[in-house]
Design a protein around this motif. Structure first.
Motif, mmCIF file in Angstrom:
data_model
loop_
_atom_site.group_PDB
_atom_site.id
_atom_site.type_symbol
_atom_site.label_atom_id
_atom_site.label_comp_id
_atom_site.label_asym_id
_atom_site.label_seq_id
_atom_site.Cartn_x
_atom_site.Cartn_y
_atom_site.Cartn_z
ATOM 1 N N GLY A 360 10.721 0.806 -7.633
ATOM 2 C CA GLY A 360 9.838 1.030 -6.497
ATOM 3 C C GLY A 360 9.113 -0.224 -6.059
ATOM 4 O O GLY A 360 9.262 -1.306 -6.646
ATOM 5 N N LYS A 368 1.365 -3.285 1.050
ATOM 6 C CA LYS A 368 2.754 -3.640 0.755
ATOM 7 C C LYS A 368 2.945 -5.142 0.978
ATOM 8 O O LYS A 368 2.410 -5.725 1.907
ATOM 9 C CB LYS A 368 3.704 -2.852 1.657
ATOM 10 C CG LYS A 368 5.171 -3.198 1.438
ATOM 11 C CD LYS A 368 6.063 -2.414 2.396
ATOM 12 C CE LYS A 368 7.511 -2.875 2.282
ATOM 13 N NZ LYS A 368 8.405 -2.176 3.216
ATOM 14 N N ASP A 428 6.432 3.512 -7.394
ATOM 15 C CA ASP A 428 5.694 2.388 -6.832
ATOM 16 C C ASP A 428 4.548 2.023 -7.768
ATOM 17 O O ASP A 428 3.962 2.888 -8.424
ATOM 18 C CB ASP A 428 5.137 2.741 -5.453
ATOM 19 C CG ASP A 428 6.237 2.957 -4.421
ATOM 20 O OD1 ASP A 428 7.382 2.572 -4.700
ATOM 21 O OD2 ASP A 428 5.939 3.520 -3.349
#
Length: 563
Positions: A360, A368, A428
């Motif tokens: 992830g 991000k 993630d």
């Protein structure tokens, strides 16, 4: 001990392999439920009986065994209670060896791992850190199981992006600025290109033309490209040194450029090559996939072509039994396409031997990371900040600790790595300093501190000698038994991590061992006056120290002896 239980079951049950029995045996959630448990659900279909009846039959068939105190049937489960002295002796003797956790499962087999692979002339950011540390851990885990592992850094050192960078350098850059600021200046130029290309699309055509020059061996284009590559490698290797990692080969995309035509010829000869809007493709619509582009309109290669060339080169050179690709999950389709083309070329081995290992995204404070937009965090900066913050904490907690800088490096780097590897790779990861450097939570510093505590206990026990036997009958406390059970799981944990390509299995195990030891440490005096009792308890501490150290090593993390 688990193997002995499995053998007992195997001797008295037909229709199930020993390996399946081993995989099914569990450690019950509570000590009063036994030391090991075997669920009989899966035997119901084979033996055509209710699981609880099967459990009762197996119990009766096994009968009395010298090392088993009792066997209980609890619904569909067989619960095994091992005699404590036998249990302790068996587990200590198994763990007190130099090769504890090692295996010859992979003997004679080669695994190639393609990981890290940063794009040349772009910074090595914290997102690249994921592939690097996951790949490094998988290398260590598989090596522990006896595989010959080939570590390959498939540098992104070829492609249209270099045409873009050459255009940007010639338009807005200078040799002095690049030599002064290195990759940081190259990144500014790359971001500048995209800003200007949004206003002037002709720049994209110019970039393609420069890359085509590279493909055709243009001296000026290749000279600038090599310069960019050399500058980038200096920074990358600085980061790898901080991480304590290395590679067997730095074979980037450029290495395969003279091997791409052979791939095109092979695809064409197989009747798979088709023209589509000027490009040459392999149609994969029958497999619910977009086409795999083999050459672009101008005839130049694309990363899929170079990945195909790399696969055939690696197969011919290393004769791998598996080739693992550790990349972000956004590349799932790309590798599915490439692997399918290899298979369609008549290579059945592609189905089992080519493996994409996705992971992830990583974010800092929820943002991000993106190279194109310039919203980037350098991996080297993250690691240096972690070391500096660790030094502050260590100086405050242990001002007289010798070699504080060395310990801070191990703790800081280890904290960053553990924060990532503790999470399942497909999830993630959000990066937070408060969490990463916490000495009390399920973190790297917590596990490292537990290891240092074990080292301190062993140092204080001057009479202890790990090569001499201890009185196993003296280890009777339940917390001690539970700690031994955790230690004894280590070999199966390593195999499970390898089977799942999942370093988090090892990271979470390291926390489990640390927690089990701290529970034992807080409930039991270890360095007591009774020498026999002390040596027995210190032996358990010594085994904990070794197990934590080796588990951390499988994650690429060092274990300080004092903190």
């Amino acid at each position: 001990m688990k193997e002995k239980i499995a053998q007992l079951i195997s001797n008295n049950v037909e229709g199930i392999e020993m390996s399946d029995i081993m995989a099914s045996i569990e450690i019950p959630p509570r000590p009063d439920m036994g030391d090991f448990a075997f669920p009989c659900f899966r035997l119901a279909k084979v033996l055509r009986k209710a699981p609880n009846m099967i459990a009762a039959d197996i119990k009766e068939a096994i009968g009395d065994v010298d090392f088993i105190e009792k066997i209980d049937v609890a619904g569909a489960y067989l619960n095994f209670y091992i005699k404590k002295d036998v249990f302790v002796k068996t587990m200590i003797e198994a763990a007190n060896t130099d090769d504890f956790g090692k295996s010859d499962i992979g003997e004679g087999q080669t695994i190639c791992i393609d990981y890290s692979s940063p794009n040349v002339a772009k910074n090595f950011h914290v997102g690249h850190l994921r592939t690097t540390i996951i790949g490094n851990s998988l290398y260590k885990i598989h090596s522990k199981l006896g595989y010959n592992v080939v570590r390959i850094n498939h540098l992104g050192d070829w492609g249209t992006q270099f045409g873009k960078l050459i255009v940007a350098y010639k338009a807005w850059g200078s040799k002095e600025a690049v030599e002064k600021d290195g990759i940081s200046e190259l990144m500014k130029l790359y971001v500048k290109f995209h800003e200007e290309a949004d206003k002037n699309p002709e720049l994209v055509d110019e970039a393609r033309a420069w890359f085509n020059k590279m493909e055709n061996g243009d001296e000026e284009a290749l000279s600038i490209w090599q310069w960019f590559k050399d500058i980038s490698l200096v920074e990358y290797k600085r980061t790898y040194n901080l991480l304590g990692m290395d590679f067997d080969y730095y074979l980037g995309e450029s290495f395969y450029r003279d091997k791409c035509q052979a791939v095109v010829d092979k695809v064409k000869a197989a009747g798979l090559l088709k023209e589509s809007e000027g490009a040459m493709i392999v149609d994969l619509s029958d497999y619910d996939m977009a086409p795999c582009i083999i050459t672009k309109k101008d005839g130049s290669s694309i990363y899929a072509t170079r990945d195909l060339a790399a696969i055939f080169y690696r197969k011919d050179t290393y004769h791998f039994s598996k080739c693992l690709y550790v990349t972000g999950q956004e590349q799932k389709l790309h590798f599915a396409q490439v692997f399918k083309v290899v298979e369609l070329l008549g290579n059945e081995w592609a189905k089992d031997q080519l493996v994409h290992i996705p992971y992830g995204l990583v974010s800092l404070e929820g943002a991000k990371l993106s190279t194109r937009s310039g919203n980037i965090i350098y991996a080297e900066d993250i690691l240096k900040d972690a070391i500096a913050k660790s030094l502050e904490i260590i100086t405050e907690k242990s001002p007289n600790l010798p070699n504080k800088e060395d310990v801070a490096k191990k703790v800081g780097v280890g904290a960053v790595l553990f924060n990532d590897l503790y999470n399942q790779r497909i999830k993630d990861v959000s990066f937070s300093w408060d969490k990463v450097l916490n000495f009390d939570g399920e973190t790297g510093p917590y596990v490292q501190y537990t290891h240092a505590r074990c080292c301190s206990v062993v140092r204080l026990a001057e009479s202890f000698d790990p090569s001499k036997p201890v009185n196993y009958s003296l280890i009777t406390e339940q917390d001690a038994i539970e700690l031994l059970k955790e230690i004894n799981r280590f070999p199966s944990v390593i195999k499970d991590a390898a089977d799942k390509y999942e370093p988090s299995v090892v990271a979470r195990y390291a926390v489990d061992v640390a927690q089990a030891f701290n529970k034992f440490y807080n409930s039991t005096r270890i360095n007591v006056d009774d020498v026999e009792l002390k040596n027995a308890r210190v032996m358990l501490t010594y085994l904990t120290k070794n197990t934590i150290s080796e588990a951390l090593n499988l994650l690429g993390i060092e274990a300080p002896e004092a903190m």
